[in-house]
Design a protein around this motif. Structure first.
Motif, mmCIF file in Angstrom:
data_model
loop_
_atom_site.group_PDB
_atom_site.id
_atom_site.type_symbol
_atom_site.label_atom_id
_atom_site.label_comp_id
_atom_site.label_asym_id
_atom_site.label_seq_id
_atom_site.Cartn_x
_atom_site.Cartn_y
_atom_site.Cartn_z
ATOM 1 N N ARG A 129 4.031 16.659 -4.511
ATOM 2 C CA ARG A 129 4.494 17.969 -3.694
ATOM 3 C C ARG A 129 4.182 17.280 -1.647
ATOM 4 O O ARG A 129 4.535 17.788 -1.175
ATOM 5 N N ARG A 130 2.634 17.622 -1.857
ATOM 6 C CA ARG A 130 1.761 16.711 -0.898
ATOM 7 C C ARG A 130 2.591 16.205 -0.182
ATOM 8 O O ARG A 130 2.663 16.185 1.381
ATOM 9 N N ARG A 131 1.930 14.646 -0.879
ATOM 10 C CA ARG A 131 2.068 13.241 -0.391
ATOM 11 C C ARG A 131 3.811 13.440 0.272
ATOM 12 O O ARG A 131 4.053 12.628 1.488
ATOM 13 N N MET A 147 5.284 23.885 2.600
ATOM 14 C CA MET A 147 6.900 22.712 2.895
ATOM 15 C C MET A 147 7.694 22.753 1.844
ATOM 16 O O MET A 147 7.015 23.794 0.678
ATOM 17 N N ARG A 148 9.100 23.268 2.246
ATOM 18 C CA ARG A 148 9.645 23.564 1.219
ATOM 19 C C ARG A 148 10.517 21.795 0.304
ATOM 20 O O ARG A 148 10.482 20.836 1.075
ATOM 21 N N CYS A 149 10.041 22.195 -0.452
ATOM 22 C CA CYS A 149 9.987 20.672 -1.674
ATOM 23 C C CYS A 149 10.823 20.737 -2.339
ATOM 24 O O CYS A 149 11.495 21.385 -2.609
ATOM 25 N N LYS A 150 11.432 18.559 -2.002
ATOM 26 C CA LYS A 150 13.389 18.862 -3.182
ATOM 27 C C LYS A 150 12.499 18.957 -4.095
ATOM 28 O O LYS A 150 11.772 17.632 -4.881
ATOM 29 N N GLY A 209 -5.190 7.636 4.473
ATOM 30 C CA GLY A 209 -5.279 8.488 4.952
ATOM 31 C C GLY A 209 -6.088 8.989 5.993
ATOM 32 O O GLY A 209 -6.493 9.840 6.440
ATOM 33 N N SER A 210 -6.319 7.552 6.471
ATOM 34 C CA SER A 210 -7.938 8.039 6.739
ATOM 35 C C SER A 210 -7.760 8.228 8.651
ATOM 36 O O SER A 210 -6.456 8.046 9.160
ATOM 37 N N SER A 211 -8.160 8.317 9.266
ATOM 38 C CA SER A 211 -8.661 8.418 10.994
ATOM 39 C C SER A 211 -9.514 7.776 11.362
ATOM 40 O O SER A 211 -10.146 8.405 12.638
ATOM 41 N N PHE A 212 -9.693 6.891 10.983
ATOM 42 C CA PHE A 212 -10.833 5.763 11.474
ATOM 43 C C PHE A 212 -10.474 5.624 12.749
ATOM 44 O O PHE A 212 -9.576 5.480 13.506
ATOM 45 N N THR A 213 -11.671 5.404 13.629
ATOM 46 C CA THR A 213 -11.851 4.596 15.555
ATOM 47 C C THR A 213 -12.010 2.978 14.922
ATOM 48 O O THR A 213 -13.392 2.793 14.101
ATOM 49 N N LEU A 214 -11.960 2.015 15.891
ATOM 50 C CA LEU A 214 -12.575 0.667 15.910
ATOM 51 C C LEU A 214 -14.434 1.188 16.292
ATOM 52 O O LEU A 214 -15.326 0.895 15.746
ATOM 53 N N GLN A 215 -14.910 2.180 16.810
ATOM 54 C CA GLN A 215 -16.248 2.751 17.075
ATOM 55 C C GLN A 215 -17.089 3.069 15.838
ATOM 56 O O GLN A 215 -17.834 2.639 16.433
ATOM 57 N N GLY A 237 0.845 -1.251 -0.309
ATOM 58 C CA GLY A 237 -0.099 0.197 -0.091
ATOM 59 C C GLY A 237 0.902 1.650 0.040
ATOM 60 O O GLY A 237 0.216 2.069 -0.575
ATOM 61 N N LEU A 238 1.897 1.301 0.793
ATOM 62 C CA LEU A 238 3.201 2.094 0.892
ATOM 63 C C LEU A 238 3.823 2.962 -0.074
ATOM 64 O O LEU A 238 4.266 3.641 -0.812
ATOM 65 N N TYR A 239 4.407 1.139 -0.583
ATOM 66 C CA TYR A 239 5.651 1.464 -0.939
ATOM 67 C C TYR A 239 5.515 1.474 -2.606
ATOM 68 O O TYR A 239 5.266 1.952 -3.577
ATOM 69 N N SER A 240 4.806 0.044 -2.848
ATOM 70 C CA SER A 240 4.793 -0.371 -4.478
ATOM 71 C C SER A 240 3.190 0.691 -4.909
ATOM 72 O O SER A 240 3.232 0.354 -6.113
ATOM 73 N N LEU A 241 2.653 0.806 -4.286
ATOM 74 C CA LEU A 241 1.906 1.847 -5.126
ATOM 75 C C LEU A 241 1.944 3.952 -4.950
ATOM 76 O O LEU A 241 1.365 4.651 -4.865
ATOM 77 N N ALA A 242 3.234 3.578 -4.614
ATOM 78 C CA ALA A 242 3.360 5.290 -3.932
ATOM 79 C C ALA A 242 2.850 6.228 -5.144
ATOM 80 O O ALA A 242 3.298 5.548 -6.405
ATOM 81 N N GLY A 243 2.404 6.715 -5.026
ATOM 82 C CA GLY A 243 1.758 8.063 -6.193
ATOM 83 C C GLY A 243 0.484 8.150 -6.956
ATOM 84 O O GLY A 243 0.004 8.566 -7.707
ATOM 85 N N ALA A 244 0.223 6.758 -6.435
ATOM 86 C CA ALA A 244 -1.666 6.163 -6.391
ATOM 87 C C ALA A 244 -2.187 6.941 -5.157
ATOM 88 O O ALA A 244 -1.825 6.422 -4.754
ATOM 89 N N GLU A 245 -3.847 6.995 -6.307
ATOM 90 C CA GLU A 245 -4.342 7.284 -5.225
ATOM 91 C C GLU A 245 -5.700 5.675 -4.637
ATOM 92 O O GLU A 245 -5.798 5.278 -5.747
ATOM 93 N N VAL A 246 -5.280 5.530 -3.713
ATOM 94 C CA VAL A 246 -5.702 3.987 -3.056
ATOM 95 C C VAL A 246 -7.681 4.734 -3.011
ATOM 96 O O VAL A 246 -8.132 5.198 -1.780
ATOM 97 N N LYS A 247 -8.400 4.042 -4.129
ATOM 98 C CA LYS A 247 -9.734 4.302 -3.470
ATOM 99 C C LYS A 247 -9.866 3.661 -3.102
ATOM 100 O O LYS A 247 -11.830 4.038 -1.953
ATOM 101 N N SER A 248 -10.167 1.924 -2.717
ATOM 102 C CA SER A 248 -10.556 1.525 -1.511
ATOM 103 C C SER A 248 -10.056 0.285 -1.477
ATOM 104 O O SER A 248 -9.433 0.204 -2.619
ATOM 105 N N ILE A 249 -10.280 -0.709 -0.867
ATOM 106 C CA ILE A 249 -9.405 -1.200 -0.103
ATOM 107 C C ILE A 249 -10.349 -2.349 0.324
ATOM 108 O O ILE A 249 -11.482 -2.375 1.031
ATOM 109 N N GLU A 250 -10.406 -3.468 0.092
ATOM 110 C CA GLU A 250 -11.043 -5.207 0.080
ATOM 111 C C GLU A 250 -9.693 -6.317 1.097
ATOM 112 O O GLU A 250 -9.134 -6.253 0.323
#
Lengths: 342, 342
Positions: free
Chosen positions: B32-34, B1-4, A236-242, A164-177
């Protein structure tokens, strides 16, 4: 080659902690050769004391038995505070393997906060502290310019966060299942073969797949906790379990499972997180997957996750050992990735 | 933020090059943002000239048409050598998108060697140069302390290398199995539905899935080239194409494909690499996969790969767009991962 020393403090000597201690000994030479890293544990911390040494601990440093045997070690020190260990060595990585508490996050939450504030990186197999204070811990890691890794907590050796963080860098993750709980998936697979829920649960318990109290697994909270970590980190969400709608598999009848199968579908306990504009939604529930869903074939104790992205299409990862050795390997991977060059 | 600032030189303005130019413009704000990276292309290089500017090129800098239109740009400079561009800016990343030549690796091989020797990182969507001189290019990158990324060449948006190198860090990959060519897989899927090889090929060509000359895809050499890159990078082997046993799907009859299906199996064009002690083996051939093989369900133009490891069990990745936009997204991901903090 001159290797970079990487000092580890291992907290928690249960199944995962012990598997980790063994694995890092087995892999020491490989880490030196392949990554130029001299990785070793110099302290193993349990509830009422510590086995610690100036040098890295080896096979002979620890008694062969469980945590309760540690106090027989000649290196055992009673009630040594964690702070003293953080000051004893060049900062390395705290490996957090204490039992999970999804309500308080303790004792891991305090361990991790103290480590980050002391300039130590953290790799945790325990999801409790991240479920309780995801944003706070990430912020603390950022302020102290250290890494907070939790691949081992998100799904053991299934590389959910890396992808999610490395292989998809630069992509927008629209949903996860995700099918994120091997116990629930095993039970559903057996029910598809004709067992009742109770029979399938007993089958899983007799094989050591389900715990004596399987409630976190079958009621969906383990899935929800993993989904929370992955979605918050990757989307980049901020879910809590509740805030999550969570429905498990405990009330299901074999008829419902077999009805899905009869329609060419597969009933799975699915965690789903999605984003519409700035609104996030997350839930856990049994869902009948079509044959062409990328997780359709994930059966038995296997797990899997699909990321639906804007530019890369859907990307799915499946497999990865779920046992303590798999979690230990995920921790070891996280350590390497903190220190390796790009 | 200063970007590289991250300066890019894009070489090759065919389908992938154009998709990359568009994608990096779309993603500039997100980068830039992320990631705190100010990524931009200041030069687009084609066979007989260059569109270059002191500032990053934008939508208005390039004519909307194909490579042959570039010379209409007011920024067009005829016969400008690549060296001059490497010296013009703070070193960034050369993006290599010229047509693939699996025999000579050219012209990409020379572009990449020059870039690495000039202290520029490289991200390539072209597998030719790596197939021809894998070890030499890796060595050159190491000596010059720059990154050589080829995720876009190994399977576009399917993250084969990231998973093998990053998610499986510390594990031993004992073998690799991959469905790495979407065209061949599409043809086999259609043959399983009853089409002859010729009908299935024409179907793929009419949909733009297969090229007019499909030989690299259906004879297995595209699969072999990708397998070579992945195995050499992840397993530490040093295969050349000449050493690999390669059998394609061109001679197959629908009966053979349907016989597998009748036995509950799926016939796939499979790349396989494995290690026994210090001996490596690699081959490409049609293989009937059992229902419980992790790649069993990978059908149509989809691709997938399974890594069999010592400590993490089998880990499988499937999906990921195969089109020029998917390859462009993989290049963009590689750029981010060169510069992001751990």
């Amino acid at each position: 080659m001159r290797c970079k020393p990487v000092n580890l403090i291992l907290v928690g000597y249960g199944n995962v902690g012990r598997a980790f201690f063994r694995l890092q000994l087995e892999k020491r030479l490989l880490a030196r050769r392949r990554y130029g890293l001299d990785i070793g544990v110099f302290a193993v911390v349990e509830v009422d004391g510590v086995v610690a040494s100036k040098k890295f601990l080896d096979e002979t440093s620890l008694p062969p038995g469980p945590a309760s045997d540690l106090e027989r070690s000649p290196l055992w020190k009673k009630n040594l505070p964690l702070d003293a260990l953080f000051r004893a060595k060049e900062p390395g990585v705290l490996i957090e393997c204490t039992p999970t508490n999804l309500r308080t996050g303790e004792p891991a939450l305090t361990h991790i906060r103290t480590a980050l504030d002391s300039g130590w990186h953290v790799a945790t197999a325990n999801k409790g502290p991240l479920v309780v204070d995801f944003a706070g811990l990430r912020q603390k890691a950022k302020e102290n310019r250290v890494a907070l890794k939790f691949g081992g907590a998100a799904a053991a050796a299934l590389p959910t966060l890396d992808v999610g963080l490395y292989s998809l860098a630069g992509a927008e993750v629209k949903s996860i299942e995700g099918i994120l709980n091997g116990t629930a998936n095993h039970i559903l697979t057996r029910m598809g073969e004709g067992m009742s829920y109770q029979e399938a649960l007993r089958d899983a318990q007799s094989k050591g797949i389900a715990e004596h109290d399987p409630s976190l697994d079958v009621e969906g909270w383990d899935t929800a906790a993993k989904l929370l970590l992955i979605a918050n980190a990757v989307m980049g969400s901020s879910f809590t379990l509740q805030e999550m709608k969570v429905k498990g598999i405990a009330g299901l009848t074999p008829r419902i499972v077999q009805k899905s199968a009869g329609e060419g579908k597969a009933l799975k306990l699915l965690g789903q997180a999605s984003r519409e504009e700035a609104r996030f939604k997350a839930q856990v529930s049994p869902v009948a997957l079509d044959r062409d869903h990328p997780l359709f074939g994930v059966s038995g104790t296997n797990k899997g996750i699909t990321f639906f992205t804007d530019t890369m299409g859907p990307v799915t990862v499946t497999g990865g050992k779920s046992d303590p050795r798999g979690a230990a390997a995920a921790l070891f991977k996280d350590i390497i990735n903190i220190f390796r060059p790009a």
